[in-house]
Design a protein around this motif. Structure first.
Motif, PDB file in Angstrom:
ATOM      1  N   CYS A   1      38.681  38.778  54.526  1.00 57.26           N
ATOM      2  CA  CYS A   1      38.580  37.357  54.200  1.00 57.26           C
ATOM      3  C   CYS A   1      39.955  36.689  54.185  1.00 57.26           C
ATOM      4  O   CYS A   1      40.970  37.327  53.905  1.00 57.26           O
ATOM      5  N   ARG A   2      39.945  35.407  54.478  1.00 59.34           N
ATOM      6  CA  ARG A   2      41.134  34.570  54.320  1.00 59.34           C
ATOM      7  C   ARG A   2      40.894  33.589  53.187  1.00 59.34           C
ATOM      8  O   ARG A   2      39.785  33.482  52.655  1.00 59.34           O
ATOM      9  N   ILE A   3      41.944  32.843  52.847  1.00 57.59           N
ATOM     10  CA  ILE A   3      41.819  31.816  51.809  1.00 57.59           C
ATOM     11  C   ILE A   3      41.537  30.477  52.476  1.00 57.59           C
ATOM     12  O   ILE A   3      42.054  30.195  53.562  1.00 57.59           O
ATOM     13  N   LYS A   4      40.768  29.670  51.795  1.00 57.84           N
ATOM     14  CA  LYS A   4      40.439  28.357  52.333  1.00 57.84           C
ATOM     15  C   LYS A   4      41.579  27.376  52.088  1.00 57.84           C
ATOM     16  O   LYS A   4      41.891  27.036  50.945  1.00 57.84           O
ATOM     17  N   GLY A   5      42.220  26.957  53.151  1.00 61.36           N
ATOM     18  CA  GLY A   5      43.260  25.929  53.067  1.00 61.36           C
ATOM     19  C   GLY A   5      44.378  26.287  52.127  1.00 61.36           C
ATOM     20  O   GLY A   5      44.775  27.430  51.992  1.00 61.36           O
ATOM     21  N   LYS A   6      44.921  25.271  51.461  1.00 57.84           N
ATOM     22  CA  LYS A   6      46.017  25.454  50.500  1.00 57.84           C
ATOM     23  C   LYS A   6      45.423  25.774  49.140  1.00 57.84           C
ATOM     24  O   LYS A   6      45.402  24.945  48.233  1.00 57.84           O
ATOM     25  N   PHE A   7      44.955  26.988  49.000  1.00 61.78           N
ATOM     26  CA  PHE A   7      44.266  27.402  47.785  1.00 61.78           C
ATOM     27  C   PHE A   7      45.291  27.775  46.728  1.00 61.78           C
ATOM     28  O   PHE A   7      46.125  28.641  46.941  1.00 61.78           O
TER      29      PHE A   7
ATOM     30  N   ALA B   1      44.510  38.063  44.056  1.00 59.25           N
ATOM     31  CA  ALA B   1      45.097  39.372  43.784  1.00 59.25           C
ATOM     32  C   ALA B   1      44.028  40.455  43.811  1.00 59.25           C
ATOM     33  O   ALA B   1      42.834  40.180  43.642  1.00 59.25           O
ATOM     34  N   VAL B   2      44.464  41.691  44.021  1.00 60.05           N
ATOM     35  CA  VAL B   2      43.554  42.834  43.945  1.00 60.05           C
ATOM     36  C   VAL B   2      42.968  42.884  42.535  1.00 60.05           C
ATOM     37  O   VAL B   2      43.677  42.738  41.540  1.00 60.05           O
ATOM     38  N   GLY B   3      41.654  43.068  42.459  1.00 58.18           N
ATOM     39  CA  GLY B   3      40.958  43.064  41.176  1.00 58.18           C
ATOM     40  C   GLY B   3      40.232  41.761  40.901  1.00 58.18           C
ATOM     41  O   GLY B   3      39.388  41.698  39.991  1.00 58.18           O
ATOM     42  N   ASP B   4      40.532  40.718  41.667  1.00 58.95           N
ATOM     43  CA  ASP B   4      39.859  39.432  41.486  1.00 58.95           C
ATOM     44  C   ASP B   4      38.403  39.513  41.941  1.00 58.95           C
ATOM     45  O   ASP B   4      38.071  40.165  42.942  1.00 58.95           O
ATOM     46  N   VAL B   5      37.531  38.817  41.208  1.00 58.19           N
ATOM     47  CA  VAL B   5      36.161  38.580  41.657  1.00 58.19           C
ATOM     48  C   VAL B   5      36.154  37.217  42.336  1.00 58.19           C
ATOM     49  O   VAL B   5      36.590  36.228  41.745  1.00 58.19           O
ATOM     50  N   VAL B   6      35.691  37.176  43.577  1.00 63.38           N
ATOM     51  CA  VAL B   6      35.782  35.936  44.362  1.00 63.38           C
ATOM     52  C   VAL B   6      34.433  35.595  44.990  1.00 63.38           C
ATOM     53  O   VAL B   6      33.583  36.456  45.200  1.00 63.38           O
ATOM     54  N   ASP B   7      34.265  34.304  45.265  1.00 62.58           N
ATOM     55  CA  ASP B   7      33.141  33.825  46.072  1.00 62.58           C
ATOM     56  C   ASP B   7      33.669  33.546  47.467  1.00 62.58           C
ATOM     57  O   ASP B   7      34.785  33.032  47.633  1.00 62.58           O
ATOM     58  N   PHE B   8      32.868  33.888  48.477  1.00 60.84           N
ATOM     59  CA  PHE B   8      33.318  33.638  49.848  1.00 60.84           C
ATOM     60  C   PHE B   8      32.134  33.321  50.760  1.00 60.84           C
ATOM     61  O   PHE B   8      30.986  33.654  50.471  1.00 60.84           O
ATOM     62  N   GLU B   9      32.453  32.651  51.859  1.00 59.50           N
ATOM     63  CA  GLU B   9      31.450  32.305  52.869  1.00 59.50           C
ATOM     64  C   GLU B   9      31.733  33.102  54.131  1.00 59.50           C
ATOM     65  O   GLU B   9      32.891  33.300  54.507  1.00 59.50           O
TER      66      GLU B   9
ATOM     67  N   MET C   1      28.573  34.258  48.919  1.00 61.22           N
ATOM     68  CA  MET C   1      28.567  35.666  48.516  1.00 61.22           C
ATOM     69  C   MET C   1      29.679  35.909  47.502  1.00 61.22           C
ATOM     70  O   MET C   1      30.675  35.188  47.475  1.00 61.22           O
ATOM     71  N   THR C   2      29.479  36.940  46.684  1.00 63.37           N
ATOM     72  CA  THR C   2      30.471  37.292  45.658  1.00 63.37           C
ATOM     73  C   THR C   2      30.918  38.733  45.876  1.00 63.37           C
ATOM     74  O   THR C   2      30.120  39.595  46.234  1.00 63.37           O
ATOM     75  N   GLY C   3      32.204  38.975  45.661  1.00 66.01           N
ATOM     76  CA  GLY C   3      32.706  40.334  45.840  1.00 66.01           C
ATOM     77  C   GLY C   3      33.982  40.575  45.065  1.00 66.01           C
ATOM     78  O   GLY C   3      34.523  39.668  44.408  1.00 66.01           O
ATOM     79  N   LEU C   4      34.472  41.805  45.138  1.00 62.99           N
ATOM     80  CA  LEU C   4      35.674  42.244  44.431  1.00 62.99           C
ATOM     81  C   LEU C   4      36.777  42.513  45.448  1.00 62.99           C
ATOM     82  O   LEU C   4      36.554  43.198  46.451  1.00 62.99           O
ATOM     83  N   VAL C   5      37.978  41.972  45.186  1.00 57.78           N
ATOM     84  CA  VAL C   5      39.098  42.149  46.105  1.00 57.78           C
ATOM     85  C   VAL C   5      39.684  43.545  45.942  1.00 57.78           C
ATOM     86  O   VAL C   5      40.140  43.913  44.864  1.00 57.78           O
ATOM     87  N   TYR C   6      39.659  44.312  47.032  1.00 60.39           N
ATOM     88  CA  TYR C   6      40.162  45.688  47.008  1.00 60.39           C
ATOM     89  C   TYR C   6      41.556  45.803  47.604  1.00 60.39           C
ATOM     90  O   TYR C   6      42.294  46.731  47.293  1.00 60.39           O
ATOM     91  N   LYS C   7      41.916  44.879  48.486  1.00 61.14           N
ATOM     92  CA  LYS C   7      43.230  44.977  49.125  1.00 61.14           C
ATOM     93  C   LYS C   7      43.728  43.584  49.485  1.00 61.14           C
ATOM     94  O   LYS C   7      42.957  42.715  49.875  1.00 61.14           O
ATOM     95  N   SER C   8      45.034  43.395  49.320  1.00 54.90           N
ATOM     96  CA  SER C   8      45.682  42.137  49.700  1.00 54.90           C
ATOM     97  C   SER C   8      46.856  42.455  50.609  1.00 54.90           C
ATOM     98  O   SER C   8      47.688  43.296  50.298  1.00 54.90           O
TER      99      SER C   8
ATOM    100  N   ASN D   1      36.530  30.852  48.677  1.00 54.45           N
ATOM    101  CA  ASN D   1      36.559  29.462  48.210  1.00 54.45           C
ATOM    102  C   ASN D   1      36.581  29.332  46.686  1.00 54.45           C
ATOM    103  O   ASN D   1      36.652  28.224  46.158  1.00 54.45           O
ATOM    104  N   ASN D   2      36.530  30.473  45.980  1.00 51.10           N
ATOM    105  CA  ASN D   2      36.562  30.382  44.519  1.00 51.10           C
ATOM    106  C   ASN D   2      36.977  31.717  43.929  1.00 51.10           C
ATOM    107  O   ASN D   2      36.596  32.788  44.427  1.00 51.10           O
ATOM    108  N   ILE D   3      37.778  31.670  42.871  1.00 42.09           N
ATOM    109  CA  ILE D   3      38.145  32.868  42.123  1.00 42.09           C
ATOM    110  C   ILE D   3      37.534  32.772  40.737  1.00 42.09           C
ATOM    111  O   ILE D   3      37.714  31.768  40.037  1.00 42.09           O
TER     112      ILE D   3
END
Length: 323
Positions: free
Chosen positions: A25-31, A43-51, A1-8, A64-66
């Motif tokens: 969401c959390r980050i996968k391992g030592k990302f 960071a807030v504003g990033d478009v990310v892929d997540f599972e 899935m893809t989404g926009l980070v609203y809060k960190s 898992n991806n920015i």
């Protein structure tokens, strides 16, 4: 899935999908991002892929991806000279809130922020806030600063949330954009955002009389949707702002009034400091360039960063996290 980070919050990230669903969401391992030694890889504003992980009672996600950022605002972390903190990313407009007093915003702080915005290609707007509190002397100082920065080409607004001055013009500049509000704590970011969107009801605190500084109210960056077709990223108050990864010979390019004169200097690699036949220094002597801007430039050129940055992403204890 893809989404926009609203809060960190440092360990958890609130991500909104295109369908309008929010997931923690959390980050996968030592990302880590290649080439950036950042204290916060997402960071807030990033478009990310997540599972999604639906094995527990609460559905959470793993990033898992920015996606590639078009820009970001970045600052040095305190006492970590090789570490940086990405405040927010993918910003259309940066609004720097400035107060003349209560608390004081120095020209060196303004200039460091503007240089960073120039370096990352973000349009910056200077918002002189709390104009309803001005004495005649403060008004003179504010108008002088407005003259300096508007002459360079920066858009300047005069705003009062309590008296509803400048609010409509501010909204017009924000429409259709991802906007970032920043500045010292106590400059009235939360109060102004509440004026723009009362339903948000962000926490505000009174200015500390002892230090003439604002209490540290915003702990983490967070993005909000506004009902006039705009997004806003509210950020923690910043006491100091260390510029990052700028070569000395390119620093002057991020001062628009210096850059405009660059081709008139005798030397192509002129640092506008000790070289003869320097168009910038000539303009300075003729009062065509602000001395405060030139002083800020020299401070950045000489790497005098230590006095201009303080950690704001701590846990809020004591007065070190106040601005």
């Amino acid at each position: 899935m893809t989404g926009l980070v609203y809060k960190s919050t440092g360990s958890w990230y609130t991500v909104k999908t295109e369908a309008g669903d929010f997931y923690e969401c959390r980050i996968k391992g030592k990302f880590r991002i290649k080439g950036i030694k950042s204290t916060n890889p997402v960071a807030v504003g990033d478009v990310v892929d997540f599972e999604l992980d639906e094995t527990s009672d609460d559905t959470t996600g793993t990033i898992n991806n920015i996606h590639e950022r078009k820009n970001y605002i970045i600052r040095k972390s305190v006492n970590l000279s090789k570490q940086v903190h990405i405040i927010a990313s993918n910003i259309d407009k940066l609004f720097l809130l400035v107060t003349i007093n209560n608390p004081v915003t120095t020209t060196s702080f303004i200039d460091r922020f503007l240089v960073t915005a120039e370096a990352y290609g973000i349009e910056a707007v200077i918002v002189f806030n709390k104009i309803d509190t001005f004495t005649e002397e403060m008004l003179d100082e504010q108008l002088y600063l407005q003259y300096i920065y508007s002459t360079i080409g920066y858009k300047c607004l005069r705003v009062s949330a309590t008296e509803n001055k400048g609010i409509d013009e501010l909204k017009e500049l924000m429409k259709g954009n991802v906007n970032m509000f920043s500045g010292h704590s106590g400059v009235g970011k939360s109060t102004l955002i509440n004026k723009l969107q009362p339903s948000l009801n962000l926490k505000t605190k009174e200015i500390s009389e002892q230090h003439s500084q604002g209490q540290h109210t915003t702990t983490f960056a967070e993005m909000f949707e506004l009902d006039f077709d705009a997004k806003i990223i509210d950020t923690p108050g910043i006491r100091g702002f260390g510029v990052v990864d700028m070569e000395k010979d390119e620093l002057g390019d991020y001062f628009p009034e210096f850059f405009a004169l660059k081709d008139q200097c005798k030397f192509n690699n002129c640092l506008h400091k000790d070289e003869p036949y320097c168009a910038v220094k000539d303009a300075l002597e003729n009062d065509e360039i602000s001395w405060s801007r030139y002083k800020s430039y020299l401070q950045m050129l000489d790497g005098e960063d230590e006095n201009y940055r303080t950690d704001i992403y701590g846990d809020g204890r004591a007065s070190d996290n106040q601005e």
